[in-house]
Design an enzyme around this catalytic site. Structure first.
Site, PDB file in Angstrom:
ATOM      1  N   HIS A  65       0.827  -1.205   0.000  1.00  0.00           N
ATOM      2  CA  HIS A  65       0.000   0.000   0.000  1.00  0.00           C
ATOM      3  C   HIS A  65       0.867   1.264   0.000  1.00  0.00           C
ATOM      4  CE1 HIS A  65      -3.960  -2.069   1.427  1.00  0.00           C
ATOM      5  NE2 HIS A  65      -3.381  -2.685   0.418  1.00  0.00           N
ATOM      6  N   GLU A  67       0.875   3.945   1.769  1.00  0.00           N
ATOM      7  CA  GLU A  67       1.360   4.439   3.063  1.00  0.00           C
ATOM      8  C   GLU A  67       2.606   3.670   3.501  1.00  0.00           C
ATOM      9  OE1 GLU A  67      -1.674   3.480   2.145  1.00  0.00           O
ATOM     10  OE2 GLU A  67      -3.241   4.334   3.397  1.00  0.00           O
ATOM     11  N   CYS A  91      -6.125   1.754   5.399  1.00  0.00           N
ATOM     12  CA  CYS A  91      -6.784   0.519   5.837  1.00  0.00           C
ATOM     13  C   CYS A  91      -6.204   0.117   7.202  1.00  0.00           C
ATOM     14  CB  CYS A  91      -6.551  -0.587   4.811  1.00  0.00           C
ATOM     15  SG  CYS A  91      -4.847  -1.152   4.767  1.00  0.00           S
ATOM     16  N   CYS A  94      -2.400  -0.396   7.142  1.00  0.00           N
ATOM     17  CA  CYS A  94      -1.662   0.877   7.030  1.00  0.00           C
ATOM     18  C   CYS A  94      -1.781   1.678   8.323  1.00  0.00           C
ATOM     19  CB  CYS A  94      -2.167   1.679   5.840  1.00  0.00           C
ATOM     20  SG  CYS A  94      -1.716   0.915   4.276  1.00  0.00           S
TER      21      CYS A  94
HETATM   22  N1  LIG Z   1      -5.137   3.060   2.286  1.00  0.00           N
HETATM   23  C1  LIG Z   1      -4.966   2.317   1.188  1.00  0.00           C
HETATM   24  C2  LIG Z   1      -5.975   1.511   0.729  1.00  0.00           C
HETATM   25  C3  LIG Z   1      -5.763   0.769  -0.406  1.00  0.00           C
HETATM   26  N2  LIG Z   1      -4.585   0.860  -1.052  1.00  0.00           N
HETATM   27  C4  LIG Z   1      -4.410   0.142  -2.310  1.00  0.00           C
HETATM   28  C5  LIG Z   1      -4.506  -1.344  -2.320  1.00  0.00           C
HETATM   29  C6  LIG Z   1      -5.035  -1.627  -3.699  1.00  0.00           C
HETATM   30  O1  LIG Z   1      -3.975  -1.604  -4.656  1.00  0.00           O
HETATM   31  C7  LIG Z   1      -5.960  -0.456  -3.965  1.00  0.00           C
HETATM   32  C8  LIG Z   1      -7.402  -0.737  -3.594  1.00  0.00           C
HETATM   33  O2  LIG Z   1      -7.956  -1.540  -4.581  1.00  0.00           O
HETATM   34  P1  LIG Z   1      -9.540  -1.753  -4.697  1.00  0.00           P
HETATM   35  O3  LIG Z   1      -9.975  -2.465  -3.456  1.00  0.00           O
HETATM   36  O4  LIG Z   1     -10.180  -0.391  -4.822  1.00  0.00           O
HETATM   37  O5  LIG Z   1      -9.702  -2.580  -5.929  1.00  0.00           O
HETATM   38  O6  LIG Z   1      -5.457   0.580  -3.154  1.00  0.00           O
HETATM   39  C9  LIG Z   1      -3.595   1.688  -0.589  1.00  0.00           C
HETATM   40  O7  LIG Z   1      -2.517   1.797  -1.214  1.00  0.00           O
HETATM   41  N3  LIG Z   1      -3.794   2.384   0.532  1.00  0.00           N
HETATM   42 ZN    ZN Z   2      -3.517  -0.005   3.474  1.00  0.00          ZN
END
Ligand SMILES: Nc1ccn([C@H]2C[C@H](O)[C@@H](COP(=O)(O)O)O2)c(=O)n1
Ligand code: ZN
Length: 169
Positions: A65, A67, A91, A94
């Site tokens: 992710h 972060e 999330c 993170c």
């Molecule tokens: N705080 C976050 C939340 C999610 N991500 C990334 C992880 C995945 O590559 C994407 C989410 O994918 P989706 O569930 O919308 O298909 O975002 C992050 O980097 N940081």
């Molecule tokens: Zn995350």
């Protein structure tokens, strides 16, 4: 936040590109990251889908992710008392990274997954740990990057444009 969004453009995630930018107490950038596959795990050989009967064929098990990458990419000894600007609310995983690294504030843009357990748990942990969070409301919806501006502008017309800008606002 614009720097976080610019970083997000590098993500290969076809659905959600997330960028993060960490600044210290002097508002100086100390780390930038975006969601991507671990080093050596090639973007084009890894799965980017999220809905498959076989979880091994989804991105969730692999993607780092934004972060996490921003903290790992830090150019300072630590990120204690820093603020993280991030395109999407952190999330639960993170949030753990944010808390354990000593970041004191999260500024996010989107909270599109707020009802999912990962994000409810995230807020629970951030609240308990005393990490502040707030939504960023941008002054403008878009920023245009004009690469040609550097060559097009002369010293004289930069001044003229700035003068015109000041009078029109
Ligand atoms: N705080 C976050 C939340 C999610 N991500 C990334 C992880 C995945 O590559 C994407 C989410 O994918 P989706 O569930 O919308 O298909 O975002 C992050 O980097 N940081
Ligand atoms: Zn995350």
């Amino acid at each position: 936040m614009a720097t976080a969004f610019l970083s997000a453009q590098r993500s290969k995630d076809p659905r959600t590109q997330v960028g993060a930018c960490i600044v210290n107490e002097e508002n100086k950038i100390v780390g930038i990251g975006y969601n991507g596959m671990p080093v050596g795990c090639h973007d084009d050989e890894m799965p980017w889908g999220r809905d498959s009967d076989n979880i091994l064929e989804t991105k969730q098990l692999y993607v780092c992710h934004a972060e996490l990458n921003a903290v790992l990419n830090k150019n300072s000894a630590d990120v204690k008392n820093c603020t993280i600007y991030v395109a999407l609310f952190p999330c639960n995983e993170c949030a753990k990274v944010v808390i354990q690294s000593g970041i004191k504030e999260v500024v996010y843009y989107s909270d599109k997954y707020k009802d999912k357990p990962e994000f409810v748990a995230s807020k629970k942990m951030l609240d308990m740990a005393g990490v502040k969070y707030r939504q960023h409301i941008p002054k403008q919806k878009q920023i245009l990057i004009d690469f040609t501006a550097i060559d097009a502008m002369t010293g004289t017309n930069v001044k003229e444009v700035l003068k015109a800008d000041q009078t029109s606002f």
